[in-house]
Design a protein around this motif. Structure first.
Motif, PDB file in Angstrom:
ATOM      1  N   ILE A   8     -16.168 -60.604 -45.032  1.00  0.00           N
ATOM      2  CA  ILE A   8     -17.409 -60.599 -44.264  1.00  0.00           C
ATOM      3  C   ILE A   8     -17.753 -59.182 -43.832  1.00  0.00           C
ATOM      4  O   ILE A   8     -16.955 -58.478 -43.222  1.00  0.00           O
ATOM      5  CB  ILE A   8     -17.299 -61.525 -43.037  1.00  0.00           C
ATOM      6  N   LYS A   9     -18.969 -58.765 -44.159  1.00  0.00           N
ATOM      7  CA  LYS A   9     -19.445 -57.418 -43.855  1.00  0.00           C
ATOM      8  C   LYS A   9     -20.157 -57.418 -42.499  1.00  0.00           C
ATOM      9  O   LYS A   9     -21.183 -58.084 -42.310  1.00  0.00           O
ATOM     10  CB  LYS A   9     -20.401 -56.960 -44.964  1.00  0.00           C
ATOM     11  N   TYR A  10     -19.587 -56.700 -41.572  1.00  0.00           N
ATOM     12  CA  TYR A  10     -20.234 -56.446 -40.280  1.00  0.00           C
ATOM     13  C   TYR A  10     -19.604 -55.173 -39.747  1.00  0.00           C
ATOM     14  O   TYR A  10     -19.017 -54.411 -40.510  1.00  0.00           O
ATOM     15  CB  TYR A  10     -20.098 -57.650 -39.334  1.00  0.00           C
ATOM     16  N   ASN A  11     -19.725 -54.873 -38.467  1.00  0.00           N
ATOM     17  CA  ASN A  11     -19.241 -53.587 -37.977  1.00  0.00           C
ATOM     18  C   ASN A  11     -17.748 -53.645 -37.647  1.00  0.00           C
ATOM     19  O   ASN A  11     -17.314 -53.247 -36.568  1.00  0.00           O
ATOM     20  CB  ASN A  11     -20.052 -53.134 -36.758  1.00  0.00           C
ATOM     21  N   ALA A  12     -16.959 -54.147 -38.590  1.00  0.00           N
ATOM     22  CA  ALA A  12     -15.509 -54.174 -38.447  1.00  0.00           C
ATOM     23  C   ALA A  12     -14.946 -52.809 -38.828  1.00  0.00           C
ATOM     24  O   ALA A  12     -15.458 -52.148 -39.717  1.00  0.00           O
ATOM     25  CB  ALA A  12     -14.917 -55.259 -39.345  1.00  0.00           C
ATOM     26  N   GLY A  13     -13.837 -52.431 -38.185  1.00  0.00           N
ATOM     27  CA  GLY A  13     -13.349 -51.084 -38.368  1.00  0.00           C
ATOM     28  C   GLY A  13     -12.235 -50.900 -39.380  1.00  0.00           C
ATOM     29  O   GLY A  13     -11.848 -49.775 -39.658  1.00  0.00           O
ATOM     30  N   ASN A  14     -11.697 -51.986 -39.921  1.00  0.00           N
ATOM     31  CA  ASN A  14     -10.513 -51.833 -40.782  1.00  0.00           C
ATOM     32  C   ASN A  14     -10.711 -52.426 -42.170  1.00  0.00           C
ATOM     33  O   ASN A  14      -9.757 -52.867 -42.807  1.00  0.00           O
ATOM     34  CB  ASN A  14      -9.294 -52.494 -40.128  1.00  0.00           C
ATOM     35  N   TRP A  31     -17.481 -57.444 -50.674  1.00  0.00           N
ATOM     36  CA  TRP A  31     -17.733 -57.175 -49.257  1.00  0.00           C
ATOM     37  C   TRP A  31     -19.209 -57.427 -49.021  1.00  0.00           C
ATOM     38  O   TRP A  31     -20.062 -56.736 -49.564  1.00  0.00           O
ATOM     39  CB  TRP A  31     -17.341 -55.728 -48.950  1.00  0.00           C
ATOM     40  N   THR A  32     -19.527 -58.450 -48.231  1.00  0.00           N
ATOM     41  CA  THR A  32     -20.912 -58.894 -48.191  1.00  0.00           C
ATOM     42  C   THR A  32     -21.263 -59.562 -46.869  1.00  0.00           C
ATOM     43  O   THR A  32     -20.403 -60.150 -46.198  1.00  0.00           O
ATOM     44  CB  THR A  32     -21.189 -59.879 -49.353  1.00  0.00           C
ATOM     45  N   ASP A  33     -22.546 -59.476 -46.518  1.00  0.00           N
ATOM     46  CA  ASP A  33     -23.085 -60.270 -45.423  1.00  0.00           C
ATOM     47  C   ASP A  33     -24.168 -61.220 -45.932  1.00  0.00           C
ATOM     48  O   ASP A  33     -24.926 -61.796 -45.147  1.00  0.00           O
ATOM     49  CB  ASP A  33     -23.637 -59.378 -44.312  1.00  0.00           C
ATOM     50  N   ASP A  34     -24.213 -61.387 -47.249  1.00  0.00           N
ATOM     51  CA  ASP A  34     -25.213 -62.255 -47.872  1.00  0.00           C
ATOM     52  C   ASP A  34     -24.772 -63.715 -47.780  1.00  0.00           C
ATOM     53  O   ASP A  34     -23.675 -64.073 -48.225  1.00  0.00           O
ATOM     54  CB  ASP A  34     -25.400 -61.867 -49.347  1.00  0.00           C
ATOM     55  N   ALA A  35     -25.625 -64.557 -47.228  1.00  0.00           N
ATOM     56  CA  ALA A  35     -25.255 -65.946 -46.971  1.00  0.00           C
ATOM     57  C   ALA A  35     -24.907 -66.703 -48.254  1.00  0.00           C
ATOM     58  O   ALA A  35     -23.941 -67.473 -48.282  1.00  0.00           O
ATOM     59  CB  ALA A  35     -26.390 -66.661 -46.234  1.00  0.00           C
ATOM     60  N   LEU A  64     -25.098 -64.087 -39.167  1.00  0.00           N
ATOM     61  CA  LEU A  64     -23.736 -64.530 -39.472  1.00  0.00           C
ATOM     62  C   LEU A  64     -23.144 -65.368 -38.350  1.00  0.00           C
ATOM     63  O   LEU A  64     -22.218 -66.152 -38.575  1.00  0.00           O
ATOM     64  CB  LEU A  64     -22.841 -63.320 -39.755  1.00  0.00           C
ATOM     65  N   ASP A  65     -23.666 -65.226 -37.138  1.00  0.00           N
ATOM     66  CA  ASP A  65     -23.158 -66.038 -36.027  1.00  0.00           C
ATOM     67  C   ASP A  65     -23.420 -67.525 -36.255  1.00  0.00           C
ATOM     68  O   ASP A  65     -22.652 -68.381 -35.792  1.00  0.00           O
ATOM     69  CB  ASP A  65     -23.782 -65.594 -34.706  1.00  0.00           C
ATOM     70  N   LEU A  66     -24.485 -67.835 -36.965  1.00  0.00           N
ATOM     71  CA  LEU A  66     -24.804 -69.232 -37.282  1.00  0.00           C
ATOM     72  C   LEU A  66     -24.094 -69.691 -38.545  1.00  0.00           C
ATOM     73  O   LEU A  66     -23.725 -70.863 -38.670  1.00  0.00           O
ATOM     74  CB  LEU A  66     -26.317 -69.402 -37.443  1.00  0.00           C
ATOM     75  N   LEU A  67     -23.895 -68.763 -39.476  1.00  0.00           N
ATOM     76  CA  LEU A  67     -23.299 -69.125 -40.765  1.00  0.00           C
ATOM     77  C   LEU A  67     -21.794 -69.356 -40.672  1.00  0.00           C
ATOM     78  O   LEU A  67     -21.282 -70.359 -41.198  1.00  0.00           O
ATOM     79  CB  LEU A  67     -23.577 -68.023 -41.786  1.00  0.00           C
TER      80      LEU A  67
END
Length: 198
Positions: A8-14, A31-35, A64-67
């Protein structure tokens, strides 16, 4: 041929260390945030290093909070990814995703250093395909100031200041407070089990 594992692509640091860990075990990933890509992936990894409310805001911006809570395939969350799957966090009073009905708390101690950083023993309470090949207790690597209390979803515990949930499990959602990607052979075994056996 197996479908790709999706990170899941979001503002994760690792994310890079997770990618390297998957490279080591020969796993294809995106690496994606595409539903649509997330829904069609065979497995989902939800990693993270960061701050809960900021991470939640980013998840909300992308939907992504809903998905994430609706995902049906196996999901493995690590570190803040695990905390975000909980109901809430004391870190800036964040409302989280609610997959686990758990309130994340901050460590409080006058004698122990916070954050909890380093190798510590994880005791597995639940044996399943994810823990195949692991001993009842294994050392894993932790970096965190907040924790999920022990409760009905606890799959493994760790002791720092007091017992806390080192892993949570509910249905298709698995979550680890420790970093599988930098936890040596034990972490690699757990990650390999998730990809190939769950």
């Amino acid at each position: 041929m197996s479908k790709e594992v999706a990170i899941i692509k979001y503002n994760a640091g690792n994310v890079a260390s997770v990618m390297y860990a998957l490279d080591r075990i020969g796993v294809k990933y995106i690496w994606t945030d595409d539903a649509s890509q997330l829904n069609s992936a065979e497995k989902i990894i939800f990693p993270g290093v960061g701050e809960a409310s900021t991470a939640m805001n980013h998840l909300k911006e992308t939907g992504l909070d809903l998905l994430i809570p609706t995902l049906k395939q196996p999901v493995l969350a690590t570190c803040i990814g695990m905390q975000l799957l909980c109901k809430s966090s004391e870190e800036n009073n964040a409302t989280c995703l609610g997959v686990f009905d758990v309130e994340v708390k901050r460590f409080q101690s006058k004698t122990h250093k916070i954050p909890h950083v380093g190798w510590n023993k994880v005791n597995f309470l639940e044996q399943n395909a994810l823990t195949e090949g692991l001993k009842p207790s294994e050392f894993m690597y932790f970096v965190h100031s907040y924790f999920a209390p022990v409760g009905p979803y606890t799959m493994a515990t760790c002791d720092y200041i007091h017992d806390f949930s080192a892993m949570l499990h509910k249905d298709n959602f698995y979550a680890a407070q420790f970093h599988t990607e930098i936890s040596g052979l034990a972490g690699q075994t757990l990650l390999n089990n998730f990809v190939h056996s769950i």
